[in-house]
Design a protein around this motif. Structure first.
Motif, short mmCIF file in Angstrom:
data_model
loop_
_atom_site.label_atom_id
_atom_site.label_comp_id
_atom_site.label_asym_id
_atom_site.label_seq_id
_atom_site.Cartn_x
_atom_site.Cartn_y
_atom_site.Cartn_z
N GLY A 259 0.80 -1.21 0.00
CA GLY A 259 0.00 0.00 0.00
C GLY A 259 0.84 1.27 0.00
O GLY A 259 0.47 2.26 0.64
N LEU A 260 1.95 1.25 -0.74
CA LEU A 260 2.88 2.37 -0.76
C LEU A 260 2.98 2.97 -2.15
O LEU A 260 2.53 2.39 -3.14
N ARG A 261 3.62 4.13 -2.20
CA ARG A 261 3.93 4.79 -3.47
C ARG A 261 5.45 4.93 -3.56
O ARG A 261 6.07 5.62 -2.76
N LEU A 262 6.03 4.25 -4.54
CA LEU A 262 7.47 4.26 -4.74
C LEU A 262 7.82 5.09 -5.97
O LEU A 262 6.95 5.55 -6.68
N GLY A 263 9.12 5.24 -6.23
CA GLY A 263 9.57 6.03 -7.36
C GLY A 263 9.79 7.48 -6.98
O GLY A 263 9.52 7.91 -5.86
N GLY A 264 10.31 8.25 -7.94
CA GLY A 264 10.61 9.66 -7.69
C GLY A 264 12.04 10.00 -8.06
O GLY A 264 12.66 9.32 -8.87
N ARG A 265 12.56 11.03 -7.43
CA ARG A 265 13.89 11.54 -7.76
C ARG A 265 14.97 10.73 -7.05
O ARG A 265 14.93 10.55 -5.84
#
Length: 327
Positions: A259-265
């Motif tokens: 239930g997470l949000r991964l990715g990005g800078r």
């Protein structure tokens, strides 16, 4: 009496399961680990052969991987029964990195939970290549969770799957290829061309294991309080958005399961990458690292069972030419 080829496949299955247990129980030696010794030899070969050339890089990759596979095939051909099981268990222990991955990730989690950001930054490079100096608590937590997701495939599922399909040669050849990718497969002026073959070989060898990892992550999701349905949905929806053809499947499945949000800078020294977001939950927190480790351990167990089933069943689906019924 069971035909000999069937006895041998069951010995391989037992060896894979035994090696997976040894990975949890027997810590890696500080010096003289077989993978480290291979890496040192490959580094010497790389220095001797290096040139800004794809053909030279391909020759380096072949000269590093093929002898290891041949050695594994020779050793396997000379063992039977309990000897085959012991050989397979030893090779499996040597190439798996699941227990170490979990310990290192938990070390980062413990440092963050204690409020020691400096210690967490010091430990993070053991998990991934990001610059820890620019990361805050949540950035380190995200890096750790993503590393656990990706390396669950690279360090556990992939070697087990190739061991289940090809035995000891598969175990050793996969680990050799994956080690070369870590050494020369990254994008840098020195290795952009020379490391191309190693990187592509690693991509090919990890294509099926990464997707198996995503499926096993869905099955294991309840072990970390997660959703199997969400793991599959996010893996299918978001996995292809990652720049890696394989890592994205694993990270997306973990994101959905937890239930997470991964990715990005991401910052790697002087290089900055902006990764697409995977999942739709909140950003990881320190406690999520332990949840990711718990999920990874469940995936590891399922992977060992899957590999053992492959070793026991796949080679035995066809009897040797001219073989008759057992007497």
């Amino acid at each position: 009496m069971r035909p000999p080829h069937q006895r041998f496949t069951w010995a391989g299955a037992a060896g894979l399961l035994g090696g997976a247990v040894l990975d949890r129980l027997v810590p890696d030696p500080r010096r003289g680990h077989p993978v480290a010794l291979f890496g040192a030899s490959a580094a010497r070969l790389e220095r001797a052969l290096h040139a800004d050339s794809r053909p030279r890089g391909a020759a380096f990759t072949a000269l590093a991987v093929l002898p290891v596979a041949a050695l594994g095939a020779l050793a396997q051909a000379r063992t039977r029964g309990a000897g085959r099981a012991a050989l397979t268990a030893a090779a499996t222990w040597a190439v798996l990195g699941g227990a170490m991955l979990g310990r290192e990730a938990e070390g980062v989690a413990a440092a963050l939970e204690a409020g020691d950001l400096d210690e967490a930054r010091r430990r993070l490079p053991r998990l991934c290549g990001r610059d820890p100096r620019v990361l805050d608590e949540k950035g380190i937590a995200r890096a750790a969770v993503e590393s656990v997701a990706e390396n669950t495939s690279d360090a556990v599922v992939a070697p087990l799957l190739w061991g289940g399909l090809l035995g000891v040669p598969g175990l050793l050849a996969y680990r050799a290829a994956n080690t070369l990718d870590a050494m020369v497969g990254h994008r840098s002026p020195r290795y952009a061309r020379f490391g191309w073959a190693a990187a592509r070989l690693d991509d090919v060898l990890n294509w099926a294991p990464a997707r198996l990892t995503a499926a096993l992550t869905a099955l294991a999701a309840p072990a970390a309080g997660g959703s199997a349905r969400a793991a599959l949905r996010v893996a299918v929806r978001d996995g292809h958005r990652h720049p890696s053809p394989n890592a994205g499947r694993c990270e997306a499945a973990f994101a959905g399961a937890l239930g997470l949000r991964l990715g990005g800078r991401n910052v790697y020294g002087t290089r900055v990458e902006h990764r697409p977001e995977l999942g739709e939950g909140r950003r990881p927190e320190p406690g999520d690292i332990r949840r990711a480790v718990r999920l990874a351990r469940a995936v590891n167990g399922l992977a060992a069972l899957t590999a053992a089933a492959c070793a026991a069943l796949v080679p035995g689906t066809r009897a040797p030419l001219g073989a008759g019924s057992a007497r």
